[in-house]
Design a protein around this motif. Structure first.
Motif, short mmCIF file in Angstrom:
data_model
loop_
_atom_site.label_atom_id
_atom_site.label_comp_id
_atom_site.label_asym_id
_atom_site.label_seq_id
_atom_site.Cartn_x
_atom_site.Cartn_y
_atom_site.Cartn_z
N THR A 99 1.08 1.34 4.63
CA THR A 99 -0.36 1.56 4.57
C THR A 99 -1.07 0.29 4.17
N VAL A 135 -4.03 -1.30 2.41
CA VAL A 135 -5.12 -0.97 1.49
C VAL A 135 -5.70 -2.26 0.92
N THR A 146 -9.03 -3.37 -1.79
CA THR A 146 -10.19 -2.95 -2.56
C THR A 146 -11.21 -4.09 -2.60
N GLY A 179 0.80 -1.23 0.00
CA GLY A 179 0.00 0.00 0.00
C GLY A 179 0.83 1.28 0.00
N SER A 211 -9.66 -1.25 6.66
CA SER A 211 -9.43 -2.27 5.62
C SER A 211 -9.98 -3.62 6.09
#
Ligand code: NAI
Ligand code: COI
Ligand code: MG
Length: 374
Positions: free
Chosen positions: A166, A168, A170, A148, A203
């Motif tokens: 980070t 992340v 989706t 991320g 997340s």
């Protein structure tokens, strides 16, 4: 899925440390399959990790990624060498495996933690707790905190620094790995436990929502449960049998699978398959590697356990080539050798015969011979 066109094209990337030592033992098995099962392999070998840094100044060359795309499957050892501790982060040996996963889109890392009967006494847990244990950890491998943005080390105005990574995920990244887990569960005990930390991470909250949605829409017949990752670590040690398939993100999957390896006796026992998406031509990129690293503490001594690497090759035969009989034979040969009392140092127990890497590899090939003639 039909059996493979021959010759089977394999890209072999032994890497660093014990990587080349354990990959060599797979070489014996490939030679046996050619001689005794009439298969033909076209092997291409290349450098990755510290070995590639030393020769080419980079952990992996674009050319190697291209060769990986062209192969039917990739057999990977391990990368990492403390000698390269000084290089910048993007040039570390470990970038080789991260880049292979990312460039080939290898998003689903299957890490089976299966206890061989002969090793119930080698487990960190009591024999009755682990006998017959068979867990499949499905770890997402191209997203999450390892990839991320933003990331890096920044210098603050006062001269101190801050390191940033980070997490992340989706919707589509979670959906595709969840589908792999649910599909696998249907062929097993039909139970999936999804693991995140939705109590403290957005997340993780999205992860839980998406897995719940995929389940409701596409896999309502599979039993789904959810667990926070810290509890899951504890439950794996307390009562691992409660799990069938675990599905989780990159970081938690990395940690929980190393933990689960000790239920089987050793980190040197756990294989893995990392699968990508099916391409337009029907091929599916895949890489097979043990879950362990380059083990610099024992490299060069000829004592590493080659079983995780050999079982990774069995997974390659199973998942990429549909050679189920051969994969079964290799797993049975490993089981028989362990039952005969041979042990590498990491799984050594009282009354057993301690052997090195190559004696273990040779014994597995001898056992294959016996299975073939029965
Ligand atoms: N996919 C990969 O290529 C991976 C690479 N690494 C890298 O490997 C290097 C060493 O990392 P570590 O944290 O030491 O983890 P590691 O997995 O290499 O070793 C951890 C411990 O397990 C033992 N061990 C591992 N595999 C074994 C085997 N087959 N037989 C017997 N004992 C075994 C080692 O001797 C060590 O004591 C690092 O540079 C790390 O980044 C780590 C994990 C995965
Ligand atoms: C990039 C690897 C070194 C991370 C790891 O430990 C693994 O994939 O198991
Ligand atoms: Mg790891």
């Amino acid at each position: 899925m039909t059996e493979p066109k021959q010759p089977v094209k394999l890209l072999v990337l032994p890497g660093d440390g014990i990587g080349p030592e354990v990959v060599r033992e797979v070489g014996r098995i490939i030679a046996w399959l050619e001689k005794k099962r009439g298969l033909t392999f076209e092997l291409t070998e290349d450098l990755v990790g510290g070995a590639s840094l030393a020769e080419y100044g980079v952990p992996i060359r674009d050319e190697v990624i291209e060769k990986a795309w062209a192969a039917d499957a990739v057999l990977f050892g391990s990368v990492g060498d403390p000698k390269w501790g000084h290089v910048s982060f993007d040039k570390r040996p470990e970038v080789a495996i991260l880049k292979l996963r990312q460039e080939l889109g290898l998003f689903a890392n299957l890490r089976p933690a299966k206890v061989f009967d002969a090793l119930v006494d080698s487990s960190t847990l009591k024999p009755d707790v682990v006998r017959g244990l068979d867990i499949m950890i499905v770890r997402e491998t191209v997203g999450g905190i390892y990839f991320g943005d933003p990331r890096g080390i920044e210098t603050l105005p006062d001269g101190s620094k801050r390191g940033i990574n980070t997490e992340v995920y989706t919707t589509s990244e979670i959906q595709r790995v969840a589908r792999v887990a649910f599909d696998l569960a249907r062929k097993r005990d039909n139970r999936v436990c999804s693991v995140e930390k939705c109590n403290v991470m957005e997340s993780g909250l999205l992860w839980k929502e998406v897995v719940t949605d995929v389940h409701a829409r596409e896999f309502p017949d599979v039993a789904l449960s959810h667990m926070l990752a810290d509890n899951c670590a504890m439950q794996l040690v307390r009562n691992p049998r409660q799990f069938d398939v675990l599905v989780t993100g990159n970081l938690f999957g990395d940690i929980l699978s190393d933990l689960a390896s000790m239920l089987t006796g050793s980190l040197g026992m756990l294989p893995s398959a990392t699968l990508g998406a099916e391409q337009a031509d029907g091929r599916r990129p895949a890489l097979y590697e043990p879950i362990h690293g380059s083990a610099p503490d024992i490299a060069g001594q000829g004592i590493a356990n080659p079983i995780a690497q050999i079982l990774s090759f069995a997974m390659l035969l199973r998942y990429s080539l549909n050679l189920q009989a051969e994969a079964d034979m290799i797993e049975q040969a490993v089981s028989n050798v362990l039952a005969s009392g041979l042990r590498t140092a990491d799984i050594m127990a009282d009354g057993m015969a301690r052997v090195g890497t190559s004696v273990m590899g040779e014994a597995i090939v001898r056992e294959l011979d016996k299975l073939q003639s029965n």
